[in-house]
Design an enzyme around this catalytic site. Structure first.
Site: not given
Ligand SMILES: Cc1cc2nc3c(=O)[nH]c(=O)nc-3n(C[C@H](O)[C@H](O)[C@H](O)COP(=O)(O)O)c2cc1C
Length: 354
Positions: A181, A229, A322-323
């Protein structure tokens, strides 16, 4: 004893444990306005025991939204519903955080579950701004190269957004400088081909982020934390890499960033990312040691033992989920059970605690 459930303090703020909800777009807002989906969604994760919730990317300007469903904080009127969400989160003992964002050349896209493709003007898309007129995907419309006055406006929009976030009651403000971004686009030589003082050398590419962070730190009080971040690498030859990220973090620390949230990638669609359990943890580890700044580890951290090991080995100060938190809002309560660590449950649920 469990490292995960050890409280953690930064300045005057104490987190009840080390588990943090990662910002995750819900694509459910209208003209940036939050609604009851956001209240229940974030409220549930607070009830579930997260120490800190970092609200999804919340746009500092309408053109900074990834999609028409993004949350925004570009109007005074946005504050009211956000305050309601913050109040509920706080009542559960959770710290409320917000990620402030500008999507740059990746703005104006369809909702993720509608394919996330760039929207044309006829479909409701809008002009995209970037350090250079280089598209993310070859078939996309070119973004407009920002003038210095466009850049000044972005700095000012971040500060106005931070003021509004403070009014809504957030105690952690995170700058989104990751995932390709706007602010990341300035950092990376792959997306930044400028020849003025915002492009070229490392000092010039990091200038905008440092100016945003410096200006925002002045807006915040000691009782409010500034997180950043970053993508620690583009995972691409000739791109932004971890050594530059470490040098950046040393400077972010000097200007008052309280914690670096260590993610990666997102700048180019062809990056080769070695996905696997905890694949970004080493970035949190290196930045924590080499830039001497607190870090959060994020990315495929999915179980209590794995999260506990990251902290035990001193690789990060916070574990950002996250997820797994979308699958299980009660992950922190369940993790405490797995680690045989007794934590307080909401009184309303106490009869269900074994
Ligand atoms: C549905 C979704 C939306 C996300 N939106 C953002 C966001 O708004 N800002 C951001 O920095 N990362 C965003 N991410 C990335 C997550 O914050 C995270 O860094 C990424 O999913 C890896 O972590 P995880 O393996 O625990 O899911 C998003 C991820 C998912 C799955």
């Amino acid at each position: 004893m469990s490292f995960l459930f050890e409280p953690f303090s930064l300045n005057s703020i104490t987190f009840r444990n080390r588990l943090v909800m990662s910002p995750m777009c819900q694509y459910t807002a209208q003209d940036g306005f939050a609604n009851n989906w956001h209240l229940v969604h974030y409220g549930s994760r607070a009830v579930g025991g997260a120490a800190l919730i970092i609200q999804e990317a919340t746009a500092i300007s309408p053109e900074g939204r990834i999609s028409p469903g993004d949350l925004g904080i570009y109007k005074v009127e946005h504050i009211q519903k956000l305050s309601e969400i913050v109040e509920f989160i706080k009542q559960q003992g959770t710290i409320a955080g917000i990620q402030l964002a500008h999507a740059g050349r990746k703005a104006g896209c369809n909702l993720a579950w509608k394919g996330g493709k760039q929207l044309s003007t006829e479909e409701g898309g809008w002009t995209r701004y970037a350090p250079s007129s280089i598209a993310f995907q070859p078939d996309e419309e070119l973004p407009v190269e920002m003038t210095v006055s466009d850049i000044q406006k972005v700095i000012s929009d971040f500060c106005i957004a931070a003021e509004r976030a403070k009014k809504a009651g957030y105690q952690v403000i995170e700058i989104h400088a990751a995932h390709g971004y706007l602010l990341h686009e300035f950092l990376s030589p792959l997306s930044n081909h400028r020849t003025d003082s915002y492009g070229g050398s490392f000092e010039n590419r990091v200038r905008l982020l440092l100016e945003v962070a410096t200006a925002m730190r002045k807006v915040l009080n000691d009782g409010e934390l500034l997180f950043v971040r970053i993508s620690a690498t583009d995972w691409a030859e000739g791109g932004w890499d971890v050594n530059e990220a470490i040098d950046l973090c040393k400077q972010l620390k000097m200007i008052g960033a309280d914690l670096i949230d260590c993610s990666s990638g997102g700048l180019i669609p062809t990056a080769r990312i070695p996905l696997g359990p905890g694949y970004q943890v080493d970035f949190a580890d290196r930045i924590r040691i080499e830039a001497n700044v607190p870090t959060g580890a994020v990315g495929l951290i999915t179980n209590a033992a794995q999260a506990e090991a990251i902290l035990m080995e001193g690789k990060a100060d916070l574990v950002i989920l996250g997820r797994v938190l979308l699958r299980d809002p009660y992950f922190p309560m369940n993790a405490a059970g797995k680690l045989e660590h007794d934590i307080d449950w909401p009184l309303q649920y106490s009869r269900a605690k074994q």
